[in-house]
Scaffold this motif. Structure first.
Motif, PDB file in Angstrom:
ATOM      1  N   MET B 214       0.808  -1.177   0.094  1.00 41.85           N
ATOM      2  CA  MET B 214      -0.081  -0.117   0.007  1.00 41.85           C
ATOM      3  C   MET B 214       0.746   1.201   0.062  1.00 41.85           C
ATOM      4  N   GLY B 215       1.852   1.254  -0.069  1.00 37.34           N
ATOM      5  CA  GLY B 215       3.077   2.183  -0.073  1.00 37.34           C
ATOM      6  C   GLY B 215       3.344   2.476   1.333  1.00 37.34           C
ATOM      7  N   GLY B 216       4.133   3.909   1.338  1.00 34.16           N
ATOM      8  CA  GLY B 216       4.283   4.229   2.887  1.00 34.16           C
ATOM      9  C   GLY B 216       3.264   4.885   3.537  1.00 34.16           C
ATOM     10  N   PRO B 217       3.261   5.540   4.655  1.00 30.36           N
ATOM     11  CA  PRO B 217       2.422   6.246   5.845  1.00 30.36           C
ATOM     12  C   PRO B 217       1.527   7.274   4.890  1.00 30.36           C
ATOM     13  N   ALA B 218       2.215   8.160   4.284  1.00 27.19           N
ATOM     14  CA  ALA B 218       1.448   8.911   3.442  1.00 27.19           C
ATOM     15  C   ALA B 218       0.406   8.571   2.502  1.00 27.19           C
ATOM     16  N   ASP B 219       1.016   7.512   1.991  1.00 25.28           N
ATOM     17  CA  ASP B 219       0.163   6.840   0.745  1.00 25.28           C
ATOM     18  C   ASP B 219      -1.012   6.236   1.573  1.00 25.28           C
ATOM     19  N   MET B 220      -0.885   5.552   2.519  1.00 24.94           N
ATOM     20  CA  MET B 220      -1.998   4.746   3.033  1.00 24.94           C
ATOM     21  C   MET B 220      -3.041   5.873   3.670  1.00 24.94           C
ATOM     22  N   MET B 221      -2.557   7.288   3.950  1.00 26.20           N
ATOM     23  CA  MET B 221      -3.624   8.128   4.400  1.00 26.20           C
ATOM     24  C   MET B 221      -4.106   8.596   3.120  1.00 26.20           C
ATOM     25  N   LYS B 222      -3.646   8.885   2.205  1.00 24.26           N
ATOM     26  CA  LYS B 222      -4.312   9.335   0.948  1.00 24.26           C
ATOM     27  C   LYS B 222      -5.332   8.106   0.548  1.00 24.26           C
ATOM     28  N   TRP B 223      -4.798   6.885   0.931  1.00 24.51           N
ATOM     29  CA  TRP B 223      -6.084   5.635   0.463  1.00 24.51           C
ATOM     30  C   TRP B 223      -7.267   6.156   1.326  1.00 24.51           C
ATOM     31  N   GLN B 224      -7.119   6.397   2.561  1.00 22.22           N
ATOM     32  CA  GLN B 224      -8.139   6.679   3.535  1.00 22.22           C
ATOM     33  C   GLN B 224      -9.040   7.840   2.753  1.00 22.22           C
ATOM     34  N   ARG B 225      -8.364   8.893   2.408  1.00 29.13           N
ATOM     35  CA  ARG B 225      -8.978  10.081   1.858  1.00 29.13           C
ATOM     36  C   ARG B 225      -9.788   9.632   0.515  1.00 29.13           C
ATOM     37  N   ASP B 226      -9.169   8.721  -0.343  1.00 30.72           N
ATOM     38  CA  ASP B 226      -9.911   8.389  -1.517  1.00 30.72           C
ATOM     39  C   ASP B 226     -11.001   7.375  -1.385  1.00 30.72           C
ATOM     40  N   HIS B 227     -10.978   6.485  -0.277  1.00 26.24           N
ATOM     41  CA  HIS B 227     -11.910   5.584  -0.226  1.00 26.24           C
ATOM     42  C   HIS B 227     -13.082   5.762   0.905  1.00 26.24           C
ATOM     43  N   GLY B 228     -12.873   6.601   1.920  1.00 24.41           N
ATOM     44  CA  GLY B 228     -13.912   6.750   2.790  1.00 24.41           C
ATOM     45  C   GLY B 228     -14.907   7.904   2.241  1.00 24.41           C
ATOM     46  N   VAL B 229     -16.171   7.541   2.023  1.00 20.45           N
ATOM     47  CA  VAL B 229     -16.859   8.594   1.302  1.00 20.45           C
ATOM     48  C   VAL B 229     -18.301   9.040   2.253  1.00 20.45           C
ATOM     49  N   PRO B 230     -18.566  10.243   2.560  1.00 22.88           N
ATOM     50  CA  PRO B 230     -19.833  10.380   3.477  1.00 22.88           C
ATOM     51  C   PRO B 230     -20.760   9.816   2.694  1.00 22.88           C
ATOM     52  N   MET B 231     -21.689   9.450   4.070  1.00 21.15           N
ATOM     53  CA  MET B 231     -22.799   8.336   3.603  1.00 21.15           C
ATOM     54  C   MET B 231     -23.785   8.905   2.316  1.00 21.15           C
ATOM     55  N   VAL B 232     -24.011  10.360   2.263  1.00 13.36           N
ATOM     56  CA  VAL B 232     -24.979  10.560   1.253  1.00 13.36           C
ATOM     57  C   VAL B 232     -24.531  10.408   0.080  1.00 13.36           C
ATOM     58  N   ALA B 233     -23.148  10.654  -0.021  1.00 12.37           N
ATOM     59  CA  ALA B 233     -22.374  10.410  -1.284  1.00 12.37           C
ATOM     60  C   ALA B 233     -22.435   8.921  -1.697  1.00 12.37           C
ATOM     61  N   TYR B 234     -21.872   8.271  -0.558  1.00  6.46           N
ATOM     62  CA  TYR B 234     -21.749   6.878  -0.949  1.00  6.46           C
ATOM     63  C   TYR B 234     -23.010   5.912  -1.547  1.00  6.46           C
ATOM     64  N   GLU B 235     -24.228   6.471  -1.122  1.00  5.56           N
ATOM     65  CA  GLU B 235     -25.262   5.815  -1.639  1.00  5.56           C
ATOM     66  C   GLU B 235     -25.629   6.108  -3.118  1.00  5.56           C
ATOM     67  N   LYS B 236     -24.759   7.287  -3.524  1.00 10.49           N
ATOM     68  CA  LYS B 236     -25.020   7.270  -4.933  1.00 10.49           C
ATOM     69  C   LYS B 236     -23.778   6.645  -5.931  1.00 10.49           C
ATOM     70  N   LEU B 237     -23.279   6.177  -5.110  1.00  9.61           N
ATOM     71  CA  LEU B 237     -21.835   5.207  -5.765  1.00  9.61           C
ATOM     72  C   LEU B 237     -22.634   4.044  -6.779  1.00  9.61           C
ATOM     73  N   SER B 238     -21.802   3.719  -7.805  1.00  9.21           N
ATOM     74  CA  SER B 238     -22.081   2.478  -8.714  1.00  9.21           C
ATOM     75  C   SER B 238     -21.802   1.166  -7.672  1.00  9.21           C
ATOM     76  N   ALA B 239     -22.523   0.286  -7.872  1.00 16.17           N
ATOM     77  CA  ALA B 239     -22.118  -1.213  -7.097  1.00 16.17           C
ATOM     78  C   ALA B 239     -20.749  -1.334  -7.269  1.00 16.17           C
ATOM     79  N   GLU B 240     -20.216  -1.185  -8.181  1.00 22.07           N
ATOM     80  CA  GLU B 240     -18.751  -1.657  -8.432  1.00 22.07           C
ATOM     81  C   GLU B 240     -17.776  -0.791  -7.329  1.00 22.07           C
ATOM     82  N   ASP B 241     -18.171   0.664  -7.309  1.00 23.87           N
ATOM     83  CA  ASP B 241     -17.468   1.584  -6.443  1.00 23.87           C
ATOM     84  C   ASP B 241     -17.859   1.415  -4.769  1.00 23.87           C
ATOM     85  N   LYS B 242     -19.232   0.876  -4.726  1.00 28.99           N
ATOM     86  CA  LYS B 242     -19.363   0.680  -3.297  1.00 28.99           C
ATOM     87  C   LYS B 242     -18.487  -0.627  -2.892  1.00 28.99           C
ATOM     88  N   LEU B 243     -18.119  -1.387  -3.484  1.00 27.26           N
ATOM     89  CA  LEU B 243     -17.229  -2.774  -2.992  1.00 27.26           C
ATOM     90  C   LEU B 243     -16.004  -2.340  -2.438  1.00 27.26           C
TER      91      LEU B 243
END
Lengths: 60, 275
Positions: B214-243
């Motif tokens: 997953m890379g170094g510490p900063a990469d892992m933090m960026k992974w969290q930024r890119d994968h954690g989605v606020p609930m309202v926006a998450y519900e609108k994601l495609s089934a693929e993205d939800k996984l």
């Protein structure tokens, strides 16, 4: 001086360096944070917010 | 109060640097607990922090409240005892993914079922870090661990859904990247009367990130930024993205459920016949 660093707490993880939007910081050869150019600092607080070691603070 | 002053006030003197590895997200999460306590203007004497065993559970040694570093998986029973003995205390349980859902899995569902007023901050680094990177019940399926060199074939727990089903009345998720949201949710969880659980996705660069490239510490933090989605926006994601992404924020809250210590006080009063 607007950035305060506790070198004894810093583990050189580089998170502050990666999230600083102005390239103010770097990780030194001894794996500690160092200030490259403080004049560029905009006091956004990203380093302080993200540091897991309470090693860097922005003094208001 | 500035963050530096908060550390000076709420951390035991002379205990830093902490034991966590370079880039471990746990320091950020512990900082969020301190900020949440400060936000609610609670005195140190009003707060009890109980932890189990594991990387996350070391937090109780740094924090200058009433603290217990208990046995593996047993933070919740100890916290339950403390809360019943003195319901006025604000009880915060610091635990990890393995501590809470494997060793202490049974305690977790029953504390949630009772709806006892306490706040669980579950530091989820997806691995048993301290013991060398074995997979936990919350290690994502297919991820590598020292005990799963080809990737784990076990499906992982969704702890938010687990405690919700068990009866928890405040369930939230955040990450160590979303630090302000984490502080906010912990403060809301503490203010909530009943069993609150805040899962905070943290990063373990040493034992999890390295094995899973997953890379170094900063990469892992960026992974969290890119994968954690606020609930309202998450519900609108495609089934693929939800996984591949996960919802963050307040996921579930009920305010009218019976709280355990109140029910117990009422029972005592009734048994005494109002005397």
């Amino acid at each position: 001086m607007s950035l305060k660093i506790h070198l004894n707490r810093c583990k050189g993880c580089g998170i502050c360096v990666a999230f600083c939007p102005k390239q103010v910081l770097a990780v030194s050869e001894v794996e500690k944070v160092e200030i490259v150019d403080e004049s560029k600092c905009i006091k956004c607080g990203q380093c302080e917010l993200r540091c897991p070691d309470y090693a860097i603070f922005v003094e208001k | 109060m500035s963050m530096e002053e908060l550390i000076d006030q709420y951390f035991r003197p002379g205990r830093l640097p902490h034991i966590w590895c370079p880039g471990c997200g746990h320091g950020v999460v512990t900082g969020c607990i301190v900020k949440a306590v400060d936000k609610l203007a609670l005195s140190k004497d009003e707060v009890a922090v109980v932890s189990g065993i594991g990387c996350s559970s070391r937090a109780s040694g740094y924090l200058d409240f009433n603290t217990v570093h208990s046995a593996h998986g047993r933070a919740l029973p100890v916290a339950t005892g403390i809360k019943l003995a003195d319901p006025k205390l604000t009880v915060i349980v610091v635990t990890g993914d393995g501590d809470a859902t494997a060793i202490g899995g049974n305690h977790l569902i029953h504390a949630a079922r009772r709806n006892i007023d306490m706040t669980v901050v579950l530091y989820n680094n997806s691995i048993y870090g301290m013991t060398g990177g074995q997979y936990s019940p919350m290690t994502p399926v297919h991820a590598k661990a020292t005990t799963a060199p080809y990737g784990t074939i076990e499906r992982d727990f969704n702890v938010a859904e687990l405690v919700k089903a068990a009866g928890a009345t405040f369930v939230a998720r955040s990450t160590s990247f979303h630090a302000q949201m984490t502080t906010d949710l912990i403060a809301k969880g503490i203010a909530h009367k009943g069993f609150s659980l805040i899962e905070v996705v943290s990063a373990c660069p040493t034992s999890y990130g390295r094995q899973n490239k997953m890379g170094g510490p900063a990469d892992m933090m960026k992974w969290q930024r890119d994968h954690g989605v606020p609930m309202v926006a998450y519900e609108k994601l495609s089934a693929e993205d939800k996984l591949i992404k996960f919802p963050i924020g307040l996921l579930y809250e009920v305010t009218d459920a019976q709280e355990y210590t109140e029910a117990y006080e009422a029972l005592i009063a009734a048994a005494k016949g109002g005397k």
